[in-house]
Design an enzyme around this catalytic site. Structure first.
Site, mmCIF file in Angstrom:
data_model
loop_
_atom_site.group_PDB
_atom_site.id
_atom_site.type_symbol
_atom_site.label_atom_id
_atom_site.label_comp_id
_atom_site.label_asym_id
_atom_site.label_seq_id
_atom_site.Cartn_x
_atom_site.Cartn_y
_atom_site.Cartn_z
ATOM 1 N N SER A 290 -8.745 9.553 0.476
ATOM 2 C CA SER A 290 -9.666 8.769 1.285
ATOM 3 C C SER A 290 -9.024 8.227 2.545
ATOM 4 C CB SER A 290 -10.209 7.597 0.463
ATOM 5 O OG SER A 290 -9.158 6.712 0.148
ATOM 6 N N LYS B 163 -14.692 3.088 3.392
ATOM 7 C CA LYS B 163 -13.828 4.071 2.735
ATOM 8 C C LYS B 163 -14.559 5.406 2.761
ATOM 9 C CE LYS B 163 -11.038 4.518 -1.455
ATOM 10 N NZ LYS B 163 -10.483 3.721 -2.560
ATOM 11 N N GLU C 171 -2.407 -5.912 3.753
ATOM 12 C CA GLU C 171 -1.814 -6.020 2.412
ATOM 13 C C GLU C 171 -0.894 -7.237 2.232
ATOM 14 O OE1 GLU C 171 0.276 -2.334 1.764
ATOM 15 O OE2 GLU C 171 -1.556 -1.134 1.945
ATOM 16 N N ASP D 299 -4.226 -1.359 -11.954
ATOM 17 C CA ASP D 299 -3.287 -1.029 -10.866
ATOM 18 C C ASP D 299 -3.153 -2.220 -9.911
ATOM 19 O OD1 ASP D 299 -1.426 0.575 -9.566
ATOM 20 O OD2 ASP D 299 -2.930 1.682 -8.414
ATOM 21 N N GLU E 181 0.109 -4.051 -2.858
ATOM 22 C CA GLU E 181 -0.571 -3.138 -1.923
ATOM 23 C C GLU E 181 -2.086 -3.178 -2.109
ATOM 24 O OE1 GLU E 181 2.055 -2.456 -3.837
ATOM 25 O OE2 GLU E 181 3.130 -0.674 -3.163
ATOM 26 N N ASP F 125 -9.207 -1.437 -4.641
ATOM 27 C CA ASP F 125 -8.797 -0.194 -5.312
ATOM 28 C C ASP F 125 -9.090 -0.176 -6.812
ATOM 29 O OD1 ASP F 125 -7.910 2.315 -5.803
ATOM 30 O OD2 ASP F 125 -5.938 2.061 -4.884
#
Ligand code: ADE
Length: 365
Positions: A47, A64, A119, A167, A171, A185
Site C-alpha cells: 500500500s 491508504k 510515527e 502488531d 511505527e 495498521d
C-alpha cells in the site's frame, strides 16, 4: 470489497466537518475524484498512504491506496478485509478512524484520519539523539506515563471491540497535530471468535499463516504458536542456518525454557508489546534486540533483558509485570483482573483516563 462505495458506520467528528461543506445535501459517498491528493506519507509493500483533501469540505485525510492486482497476486485479500472490518469497529480518539472505503478499476481506497506528526518512533529517536536532557536516553517519566496511558487506552478499546491488534509497535503509533496518539495498521489484527461469527475462523487462521510482523515486539506465546507463526519460524530458521555457516554456536538451538504454547490467542499479546514500548520510551531501545531475528526470538523466549541503571522503580515494577512469559499471568490479562487492574498500577497514578485525549500532550525535549 463487494460494494462500490460504503459509508463509514459513523459520521466524521464535528471538528473535521467545520469547513464550507454543503450541510443541506451532504455527499455521504466518496470516490477518488472527491479528493485532491497531496504528499505521499508512507509506502508499504502492499500500500501507499497519501495525504488528501476532501474537495467538498476542505478536510484533510490520509488515504491508504492498495493495488487490486497486487493484493490478489500476493494473496492478501484477507488481510485487507480484516483491516477494513476491524477498523470499522473502532471508535476511539487514540485509534485512526476509517471514514470511507471505495474502489475503482485498479485500486482500493481507505480514507483514514490524518496523523500529521507521523510515527512515535521518529520522536523516540529524536529525543534519544538530544539525550543530554534525560538520564536514560529517551522520554522522561511523566512523558512516558502519558504516552503509555494513551496507548493502553487505545488497546483497551481494541480489546473491548473484540479485536487483538498483534502488531503494536512505535511505527504503528502515529501522532496527530496535537501530539496525541493514533494507533494504526490493523492488517494483522485478529477478531476474537467468541464475539464474532464462527465462519471467520478459517479465514483468520489462513491470514495468520502468512503473517509477518516485527520481531522486537512479538510476544513469546505468538512465537511458540505454530499456527500463527509460520513466517517467524521460517525467518528464524534462515537466521539460524546463517549462524551455523559462519560460526559454530555454543548454544543449543532448541528452545527449552519457554512455556507451553497457549491453545488460544489472547489479548495479552498486546500487553506484552506495551511493556516493550514503555521500556523503549524510557531507554530509547526495545528490551529484546538481537543482531538478527533468530537471536531476538531467543531473547524473547528466554526473557533475556535487563534494566539499565537509573530505570525508575515504578516503571521497572510495571514492565516486569508485563514482560511475563505466561500470557495468563501478565498484569492486565483477563485472569489478572483485566485492563482495569493494569490501569490501577502505581505507574499510572494521577492519569485522568476520561480526559487523556483532551489534555495538552507533554512537551518533548
Ligand atoms: N502514514 C500511514 N498512515 C498514516 C496516517 N493515517 N496519517 C499520517 N501518516 C500515515
Amino acid at each position: 470489497s463487494s460494494s462500490s462505495s460504503s459509508a463509514a458506520p459513523l459520521p466524521p467528528p464535528a471538528a473535521s466537518r467545520s469547513t464550507s461543506q454543503n450541510d443541506v445535501h451532504p455527499k455521504l459517498r466518496r470516490d477518488a475524484s472527491d479528493f485532491e491528493f497531496g504528499a505521499t506519507l508512507g509506502e508499504g509493500s502492499y500500500s501507499t498512504v497519501m495525504a488528501a483533501r476532501d474537495k467538498h469540505t476542505g478536510s484533510w485525510y490520509a488515504i491508504k491506496i492498495l493495488d487490486k492486482k497486487h493484493i490478489i497476486r500476493h494473496k492478501k485479500v484477507k488481510y485487507v478485509d480484516i483491516e477494513k472490518n476491524t477498523l470499522n469497529r473502532m471508535n476511539h480518539p487514540g485509534i485512526v478512524r476509517l471514514y470511507w472505503t471505495f474502489h475503482d478499476q485498479q485500486q482500493l481506497y481507505f480514507v483514514l484520519d490524518l496523523a500529521r506528526n507521523g510515527e512515535l518512533l521518529t520522536y523516540i529517536k529524536k529525543v534519544r539523539a538530544n539525550s543530554l536532557a534525560t538520564p536514560l536516553g529517551a522520554f522522561d517519566l511523566p512523558t512516558t506515563q502519558f504516552y503509555a496511558a494513551e496507548i493502553l487506552s487505545a488497546i483497551e478499546h481494541v480489546h473491548e471491540m473484540g479485536v487483538i491488534h498483534r502488531d503494536i509497535k512505535p511505527e504503528n503509533i502515529l501522532l496527530d497535530e496535537n501530539m496525541h496518539i493514533k494507533l494504526t495498521d490493523f492488517g494483522t489484527a485478529k477478531i476474537l471468535e467468541s464475539l464474532d461469527d464462527g465462519g471467520k475462523d478459517s479465514l483468520t487462521r489462513h491470514r495468520a499463516n502468512s503473517w509477518v510482523g516485527t520481531a522486537e515486539y512479538v510476544s513469546p506465546e505468538l512465537l511458540n504458536d505454530k499456527s500463527t507463526c509460520k513466517a517467524y519460524a521460517s525467518s528464524a530458521i534462515i537466521s539460524f542456518l546463517l549462524i551455523l555457516k559462519s560460526a559454530a554456536p555454543n548454544q543449543s538451538p532448541t528452545n527449552t525454557n519457554s512455556p507451553a504454547a497457549s491453545p488460544h490467542l489472547s489479548t495479552s499479546s498486546d500487553l506484552w508489546a506495551l511493556g516493550c514500548i514503555i521500556y523503549q520510551l524510557l531507554t530509547g531501545r526495545p528490551p529484546f534486540k538481537g543482531s538478527n531475528e533468530y537471536l531476538t526470538f531467543e531473547k524473547i523466549k528466554n526473557l533475556q533483558y535487563t534494566f539499565p541503571y537509573g530505570f525508575p522503580d515504578v516503571a521497572r515494577d510495571l514492565v516486569s509485570k508485563l514482560l511475563v512469559l505466561d500470557p495468563a499471568t501478565r498484569l492486565g490479562a483477563p485472569e489478572q483482573g483485566g485492563i482495569k487492574a493494569l490501569k490501577a498500577h502505581a505507574f499510572f497514578e494521577g492519569i485522568d483516563w476520561e480526559r487523556l485525549f483532551e489534555l495538552p500532550a507533554p512537551k518533548l525535549h
